[in-house]
Motif scaffolding. Structure first.
Motif, PDB file in Angstrom:
ATOM      1  N   PRO A 240      29.392 -28.520 -13.737  1.00 33.44           N
ATOM      2  CA  PRO A 240      29.613 -27.108 -14.095  1.00 33.44           C
ATOM      3  C   PRO A 240      28.733 -26.196 -13.255  1.00 33.44           C
ATOM      4  O   PRO A 240      27.680 -26.607 -12.773  1.00 33.44           O
ATOM      5  CB  PRO A 240      29.214 -27.062 -15.576  1.00 33.44           C
ATOM      6  CG  PRO A 240      28.274 -28.215 -15.749  1.00 33.44           C
ATOM      7  CD  PRO A 240      28.758 -29.282 -14.820  1.00 33.44           C
ATOM      8  N   SER A 241      29.190 -24.969 -13.085  1.00 34.76           N
ATOM      9  CA  SER A 241      28.403 -24.010 -12.309  1.00 34.76           C
ATOM     10  C   SER A 241      27.127 -23.660 -13.061  1.00 34.76           C
ATOM     11  O   SER A 241      27.065 -23.719 -14.291  1.00 34.76           O
ATOM     12  CB  SER A 241      29.218 -22.738 -12.050  1.00 34.76           C
ATOM     13  OG  SER A 241      29.625 -22.163 -13.281  1.00 34.76           O
ATOM     14  N   LYS A 242      26.094 -23.308 -12.296  1.00 30.96           N
ATOM     15  CA  LYS A 242      24.809 -22.959 -12.883  1.00 30.96           C
ATOM     16  C   LYS A 242      24.651 -21.441 -12.968  1.00 30.96           C
ATOM     17  O   LYS A 242      25.209 -20.699 -12.179  1.00 30.96           O
ATOM     18  CB  LYS A 242      23.661 -23.545 -12.046  1.00 30.96           C
ATOM     19  CG  LYS A 242      23.616 -25.061 -12.011  1.00 30.96           C
ATOM     20  CD  LYS A 242      22.428 -25.540 -11.191  1.00 30.96           C
ATOM     21  CE  LYS A 242      22.352 -27.049 -11.146  1.00 30.96           C
ATOM     22  NZ  LYS A 242      21.191 -27.526 -10.345  1.00 30.96           N
ATOM     23  N   GLY A 243      23.853 -21.027 -13.941  1.00 32.79           N
ATOM     24  CA  GLY A 243      23.562 -19.611 -14.087  1.00 32.79           C
ATOM     25  C   GLY A 243      22.107 -19.422 -14.477  1.00 32.79           C
ATOM     26  O   GLY A 243      21.525 -20.267 -15.153  1.00 32.79           O
ATOM     27  N   ALA A 244      21.514 -18.336 -14.028  1.00 30.97           N
ATOM     28  CA  ALA A 244      20.112 -18.069 -14.341  1.00 30.97           C
ATOM     29  C   ALA A 244      19.986 -17.517 -15.753  1.00 30.97           C
ATOM     30  O   ALA A 244      20.758 -16.642 -16.165  1.00 30.97           O
ATOM     31  CB  ALA A 244      19.546 -17.071 -13.340  1.00 30.97           C
ATOM     32  N   ILE A 245      19.011 -18.042 -16.506  1.00 34.51           N
ATOM     33  CA  ILE A 245      18.725 -17.558 -17.852  1.00 34.51           C
ATOM     34  C   ILE A 245      17.440 -16.736 -17.781  1.00 34.51           C
ATOM     35  O   ILE A 245      16.368 -17.296 -17.527  1.00 34.51           O
ATOM     36  CB  ILE A 245      18.553 -18.721 -18.837  1.00 34.51           C
ATOM     37  CG1 ILE A 245      19.812 -19.583 -18.854  1.00 34.51           C
ATOM     38  CG2 ILE A 245      18.246 -18.197 -20.237  1.00 34.51           C
ATOM     39  CD1 ILE A 245      19.698 -20.800 -19.750  1.00 34.51           C
ATOM     40  N   PRO A 246      17.522 -15.432 -17.963  1.00 33.94           N
ATOM     41  CA  PRO A 246      16.329 -14.585 -17.832  1.00 33.94           C
ATOM     42  C   PRO A 246      15.209 -15.025 -18.769  1.00 33.94           C
ATOM     43  O   PRO A 246      15.422 -15.226 -19.964  1.00 33.94           O
ATOM     44  CB  PRO A 246      16.847 -13.190 -18.213  1.00 33.94           C
ATOM     45  CG  PRO A 246      18.318 -13.249 -17.979  1.00 33.94           C
ATOM     46  CD  PRO A 246      18.728 -14.646 -18.280  1.00 33.94           C
ATOM     47  N   GLY A 247      14.011 -15.226 -18.202  1.00 33.82           N
ATOM     48  CA  GLY A 247      12.840 -15.563 -19.005  1.00 33.82           C
ATOM     49  C   GLY A 247      12.671 -17.039 -19.317  1.00 33.82           C
ATOM     50  O   GLY A 247      11.626 -17.447 -19.836  1.00 33.82           O
ATOM     51  N   LEU A 248      13.691 -17.883 -19.003  1.00 34.19           N
ATOM     52  CA  LEU A 248      13.591 -19.302 -19.353  1.00 34.19           C
ATOM     53  C   LEU A 248      12.493 -20.005 -18.567  1.00 34.19           C
ATOM     54  O   LEU A 248      11.720 -20.793 -19.123  1.00 34.19           O
ATOM     55  CB  LEU A 248      14.932 -19.999 -19.103  1.00 34.19           C
ATOM     56  CG  LEU A 248      14.946 -21.507 -19.391  1.00 34.19           C
ATOM     57  CD1 LEU A 248      14.618 -21.785 -20.849  1.00 34.19           C
ATOM     58  CD2 LEU A 248      16.297 -22.109 -19.017  1.00 34.19           C
ATOM     59  N   LYS A 249      12.399 -19.717 -17.265  1.00 27.21           N
ATOM     60  CA  LYS A 249      11.389 -20.362 -16.424  1.00 27.21           C
ATOM     61  C   LYS A 249       9.980 -20.056 -16.929  1.00 27.21           C
ATOM     62  O   LYS A 249       9.140 -20.968 -17.063  1.00 27.21           O
ATOM     63  CB  LYS A 249      11.543 -19.907 -14.978  1.00 27.21           C
ATOM     64  CG  LYS A 249      10.561 -20.547 -14.007  1.00 27.21           C
ATOM     65  CD  LYS A 249      10.820 -20.063 -12.589  1.00 27.21           C
ATOM     66  CE  LYS A 249       9.842 -20.689 -11.598  1.00 27.21           C
ATOM     67  NZ  LYS A 249      10.089 -20.220 -10.210  1.00 27.21           N
ATOM     68  N   GLU A 250       9.721 -18.798 -17.242  1.00 27.50           N
ATOM     69  CA  GLU A 250       8.400 -18.407 -17.738  1.00 27.50           C
ATOM     70  C   GLU A 250       8.111 -19.054 -19.089  1.00 27.50           C
ATOM     71  O   GLU A 250       6.977 -19.477 -19.361  1.00 27.50           O
ATOM     72  CB  GLU A 250       8.326 -16.880 -17.868  1.00 27.50           C
ATOM     73  CG  GLU A 250       8.368 -16.128 -16.534  1.00 27.50           C
ATOM     74  CD  GLU A 250       9.741 -16.104 -15.895  1.00 27.50           C
ATOM     75  OE1 GLU A 250       9.846 -15.797 -14.695  1.00 27.50           O
ATOM     76  OE2 GLU A 250      10.727 -16.406 -16.625  1.00 27.50           O
ATOM     77  N   PHE A 251       9.137 -19.150 -19.934  1.00 26.78           N
ATOM     78  CA  PHE A 251       8.961 -19.773 -21.240  1.00 26.78           C
ATOM     79  C   PHE A 251       8.589 -21.246 -21.103  1.00 26.78           C
ATOM     80  O   PHE A 251       7.681 -21.740 -21.786  1.00 26.78           O
ATOM     81  CB  PHE A 251      10.237 -19.620 -22.066  1.00 26.78           C
ATOM     82  CG  PHE A 251      10.242 -20.426 -23.336  1.00 26.78           C
ATOM     83  CD1 PHE A 251       9.508 -20.008 -24.445  1.00 26.78           C
ATOM     84  CD2 PHE A 251      10.962 -21.608 -23.428  1.00 26.78           C
ATOM     85  CE1 PHE A 251       9.502 -20.745 -25.616  1.00 26.78           C
ATOM     86  CE2 PHE A 251      10.961 -22.363 -24.591  1.00 26.78           C
ATOM     87  CZ  PHE A 251      10.230 -21.924 -25.690  1.00 26.78           C
ATOM     88  N   LEU A 252       9.282 -21.953 -20.213  1.00 25.76           N
ATOM     89  CA  LEU A 252       9.023 -23.384 -20.039  1.00 25.76           C
ATOM     90  C   LEU A 252       7.623 -23.638 -19.503  1.00 25.76           C
ATOM     91  O   LEU A 252       7.001 -24.651 -19.824  1.00 25.76           O
ATOM     92  CB  LEU A 252      10.066 -23.992 -19.095  1.00 25.76           C
ATOM     93  CG  LEU A 252      11.503 -24.035 -19.626  1.00 25.76           C
ATOM     94  CD1 LEU A 252      12.444 -24.587 -18.577  1.00 25.76           C
ATOM     95  CD2 LEU A 252      11.585 -24.869 -20.899  1.00 25.76           C
ATOM     96  N   TYR A 253       7.116 -22.710 -18.675  1.00 28.77           N
ATOM     97  CA  TYR A 253       5.753 -22.847 -18.156  1.00 28.77           C
ATOM     98  C   TYR A 253       4.711 -22.709 -19.269  1.00 28.77           C
ATOM     99  O   TYR A 253       3.609 -23.253 -19.173  1.00 28.77           O
ATOM    100  CB  TYR A 253       5.478 -21.802 -17.067  1.00 28.77           C
ATOM    101  CG  TYR A 253       6.047 -22.174 -15.712  1.00 28.77           C
ATOM    102  CD1 TYR A 253       6.073 -23.500 -15.284  1.00 28.77           C
ATOM    103  CD2 TYR A 253       6.561 -21.202 -14.856  1.00 28.77           C
ATOM    104  CE1 TYR A 253       6.583 -23.831 -14.055  1.00 28.77           C
ATOM    105  CE2 TYR A 253       7.085 -21.533 -13.614  1.00 28.77           C
ATOM    106  CZ  TYR A 253       7.100 -22.860 -13.216  1.00 28.77           C
ATOM    107  OH  TYR A 253       7.608 -23.206 -11.998  1.00 28.77           O
ATOM    108  N   ARG A 254       5.072 -21.991 -20.326  1.00 24.65           N
ATOM    109  CA  ARG A 254       4.121 -21.768 -21.418  1.00 24.65           C
ATOM    110  C   ARG A 254       4.204 -22.838 -22.503  1.00 24.65           C
ATOM    111  O   ARG A 254       3.295 -22.969 -23.316  1.00 24.65           O
ATOM    112  CB  ARG A 254       4.377 -20.405 -22.061  1.00 24.65           C
ATOM    113  CG  ARG A 254       4.131 -19.212 -21.151  1.00 24.65           C
ATOM    114  CD  ARG A 254       4.069 -17.924 -21.960  1.00 24.65           C
ATOM    115  NE  ARG A 254       5.264 -17.736 -22.758  1.00 24.65           N
ATOM    116  CZ  ARG A 254       6.325 -17.021 -22.359  1.00 24.65           C
ATOM    117  NH1 ARG A 254       6.327 -16.459 -21.155  1.00 24.65           N
ATOM    118  NH2 ARG A 254       7.379 -16.873 -23.141  1.00 24.65           N
TER     119      ARG A 254
END
Length: 276
Positions: A240-254
C-alpha cells in the motif's frame, strides 16, 4: 490531550497482542470488553474508563473473529490490514471499517501488471485458509477475465509448516510447471519461512522464476536474520502507498517503557536495543 484535534478530551488505550492467532483474537477481544484479567465474558469490570472502539487486526482471519464478537455489543472496529472483500457486506458487518484497500483492488492491480509485462501463463500459491482462498479465487478469475491463463492454484496447509516432505511433494508442481511467474499470497510469517525453505531445497531449479508477493512483508516487519529469498530472476512486491502522519515521528522518539509502560513496548525495546 491534543487541543487541535479533541480539545478538553483525553483518550486512553489498552494494548492487546493477538499473536496473529485466531485463539489470541478471541481472548484479547474478550479481555478488552471485560477490562480485567482473568476475563469475564459478557461483563464490563472496568473501574474507570470505557472502551469506545477497537483498532485491529492486521490479518483478515483474526479481524473477522474480532468483528463477530464486537458487533454483538455494537462496538466500532477499525482495521489497518484486513483486505478480505467479505467485509464489504455492511449488512453483516455494520460496525467494521478499514483504512486499507480490499483484495479486489489489489487483484485488479496484479491483473494489470501481468498485462503490462506480457506475462500470460502464471501460477498462484496460497494457504488453505478461508480469507486467502477467497482472495486467490478472485485473483484467478480476474486474470482469466483479462485474457491470461492460470496454470495452477497451489494451496499449502498452515498446519504443516515444519513438514519438509510435505513441502517437497507440493512444490514439485511448481518446479515442473512451464509457468515462469508465481504469485504468492501468504501471511507474512509464512512467506519468511517458505522462502528460506525454497532457497535451501530447490536452489537453482527455480532460478528462472519470477515471484510476485502480495503485501507479504509489511513495512514495519523485522525479517528473520536467516531470511533468504530464493535464487529467482526477479521479485516484485505490492504494498500500500505510504503517507506521512503529522507528529508521529516526534511521538515515537519520546516513547519509552518508562513513559508508556506496557509489556509490548518493553519486549520491543528488549528486542531492538537489547535492553535488560
Amino acid at each position: 490531550m491534543n487541543m487541535a484535534i479533541l480539545p478538553n478530551i483525553s483518550l486512553g488505550y489498552d494494548i492487546f497482542d493477538t499473536c496473529s492467532m485466531d485463539f489470541g483474537a478471541v481472548v484479547t477481544t474478550l479481555q478488552g470488553l471485560s477490562g480485567v484479567d482473568p476475563l469475564y465474558p459478557n461483563y464490563n469490570c472496568r473501574h474507570q474508563g470505557k472502551a469506545i472502539a477497537f483498532i485491529g487486526d492486521l490479518y483478515s482471519s483474526s479481524s473477522l473473529i474480532i468483528s463477530n464478537i464486537l458487533q454483538v455489543y455494537h462496538y466500532p472496529q477499525i482495521s489497518y490490514g484486513a483486505t478480505d472483500t467479505i467485509f464489504n457486506d455492511k449488512r453483516r458487518f455494520p460496525y467494521f471499517f478499514r483504512t486499507i484497500y480490499t483484495d479486489r483492488d489489489q487483484n485488479e492491480a496484479i491483473a494489470m501488471l501481468l498485462i503490462h509485462f506480457g506475462w500470460t501463463w502464471v501460477g498462484i500459491m496460497t494457504v488453505a485458509e478461508d480469507s486467502y482462498e477467497r482472495s486467490s479465487e478472485d485473483l484467478r478469475d480476474r486474470i482469466v477475465a483479462s485474457g491470461n491463463c492460470v496454470a495452477y492454484v497451489l494451496k499449502l496447509s498452515l498446519g504443516k509448516k515444519n513438514n519438509m516432505l510435505y513441502y517437497i511433494k507440493e512444490m514439485d508442481m511448481i518446479v515442473k510447471s512451464l509457468a515462469k511467474v508465481i504469485i504468492v499470497n501468504f501471511p507474512t510469517e509464512y512467506t519468511l519461512h517458505l522462502s528460506s525453505f525454497v532457497a535451501q531445497v530447490f536452489g537453482l531449479m527455480i532460478r528462472e522464476k519470477v515471484l510476485i508477493l502480495i503485501d507479504c512483508l509489511p513495512a514495519g516487519a523485522f525479517p528473520d536474520p536467516e531470511f533468504k529469498l530464493p535464487p529467482i530472476s526477479a521479485c516484485l512486491l505490492l504494498r500500500p502507498s505510504k503517507g506521512a502522519i503529522p507528529g508521529l515521528k516526534e511521538f515515537l522518539y519520546r516513547v519509552t517503557p518508562d513513559t508508556h509502560p506496557n509489556y509490548i513496548l518493553k519486549n520491543l525495546w528488549q528486542q531492538i536495543f537489547n535492553c535488560p
